[in-house]
Design an enzyme around this catalytic site. Structure first.
Site, PDB file in Angstrom:
ATOM      1  CG  ASP A   1       0.060  -3.953   1.935  1.00 27.94           C
ATOM      2  OD1 ASP A   1       0.842  -5.393   3.157  1.00 27.94           O
ATOM      3  OD2 ASP A   1       1.536  -3.116   2.011  1.00 27.94           O
TER       4      ASP A   1
ATOM      5  CE  LYS B   1       3.491  -6.260   4.216  1.00 30.36           C
ATOM      6  NZ  LYS B   1       2.849  -4.651   5.333  1.00 30.36           N
TER       7      LYS B   1
ATOM      8  CD  GLU C   1       0.446  -0.884   8.416  1.00 32.41           C
ATOM      9  OE1 GLU C   1      -0.055  -1.043   9.366  1.00 32.41           O
ATOM     10  OE2 GLU C   1       0.471  -0.850   7.353  1.00 32.41           O
TER      11      GLU C   1
ATOM     12  CG  ASP D   1      -0.209   0.355   2.164  1.00 32.73           C
ATOM     13  OD1 ASP D   1       0.848   0.261   2.860  1.00 32.73           O
ATOM     14  OD2 ASP D   1      -0.547  -0.103   3.670  1.00 32.73           O
ATOM     15  CB  SER D   2       3.872   1.402   0.522  1.00 33.13           C
ATOM     16  OG  SER D   2       5.206   0.725  -0.847  1.00 33.13           O
TER      17      SER D   2
ATOM     18  CD  GLU E   1       7.538   0.125   8.280  1.00 34.50           C
ATOM     19  OE1 GLU E   1       8.815   0.799   7.264  1.00 34.50           O
ATOM     20  OE2 GLU E   1       6.745  -1.042   7.753  1.00 34.50           O
TER      21      GLU E   1
END
Length: 277
Positions: A88, A118, A120, A49-50, A186
């Protein structure tokens, strides 16, 4: 397997089996051409999602939508042959609960061809990870600095120092017990990343963590020198493609203004080529 046999993309079980072996090579990708470049060298390609910050000029990842992830995921999948594709889950697509997470994860996998998703979060996401993995959706976890939570974390700070150390360690064990097949660490101190790597039965993938992790990931535009708005400490630049592109565009602009481009070899004449009878 013969020298000419086609290498198939690894599955989550294959990634788990790599624990403690040769480090996993992982990069992000958002487009078909970049996916094709990363594919021969990577074990895992992440549609991150970056993309919101790297390609769409957003200030954070919070504005990324499911539609954006589907579009970029499908593009990346068309460029992969041997690497495993993970995608993501964007902010707001899974935090409400396991059922919401399942609907959106299933959509991402169905519409992009991703092999896993993925998400978070640590302890608070364990129930959701368990729910997804029990329903045939492999999950890569992501703990430490979680960019979707920057408003509550107070920015892009290192996580796991001092009294916060126990929280990150607890998050790591929680996602492993819940069934994640790997976990991104991270921006956590190297010593903590090494401890987590030693204790977990699943591979750890570092980004700003430790060379002792079971794998490493970087944003491809950072490591190629294409994204130059800022440079995280952990992002080593292996190329200067942004500078090369700037020089090429400047040369093009100069030639256009000087009427040096297009040259005779770039234009077409009036004569019709003769054809053989």
């Amino acid at each position: 397997m013969s020298a000419t046999a086609k290498k198939t993309a690894p599955l989550p079980a294959d990634i788990i089996a790599r624990k403690g072996e040769t480090p996993l090579v992982c990069l992000t990708a958002y487009t078909t051409p970049i996916a094709r470049l990363t594919d021969p060298y990577c074990d895992i390609v992440l549609v991150g999602d970056s993309v919101g910050m790297v390609l769409h000029g957003m200030e954070s990842t919070l504005g990324v939508t499911m539609e954006m992830m589907v579009m970029h995921g499908a593009a990346v999948r068309r460029g992969l042959a041997k690497a495993m594709m993970v995608i993501d889950m964007p902010f707001g697509s899974y935090e409400e609960g396991p059922q919401q997470a399942f609907r959106n994860a299933a959509r991402l996998m169905r519409e992009t061809g991703a092999a896993a998703v993925k998400l978070e979060g640590g302890v608070e996401m364990a129930e959701t990870i368990r729910f997804l993995t029990a329903r045939s959706i492999p999950v890569m976890a992501h703990i430490g600095l979680t960019p979707q939570a920057i408003n509550t974390l107070g920015g892009y700070k290192v996580q796991g120092r001092g009294q916060d150390r126990a929280r990150v360690l607890e998050d790591a064990h929680a996602v492993a017990r819940a069934g994640a097949f790997s976990v991104v660490l991270e921006k956590v101190p190297a010593a903590l990343a090494d401890e987590i790597t030693a204790e977990l039965p699943i591979p750890t993938i570092g980004i700003g963590a430790s060379a002792g992790c079971d794998g490493q990931i970087l944003v491809v535009d950072d490591m190629l020198g294409l994204f130059t708005a800022f440079k995280p400490k952990f992002a080593k630049r292996y190329g200067t493609l942004g500078q090369a592109a700037d020089a090429a565009i400047a040369a093009y602009a100069e030639e256009v203004r000087a009427r040096a481009f297009p040259a005779p070899e770039h234009v077409f004449g009036d004569a019709v080529p003769e054809t053989k009878a």
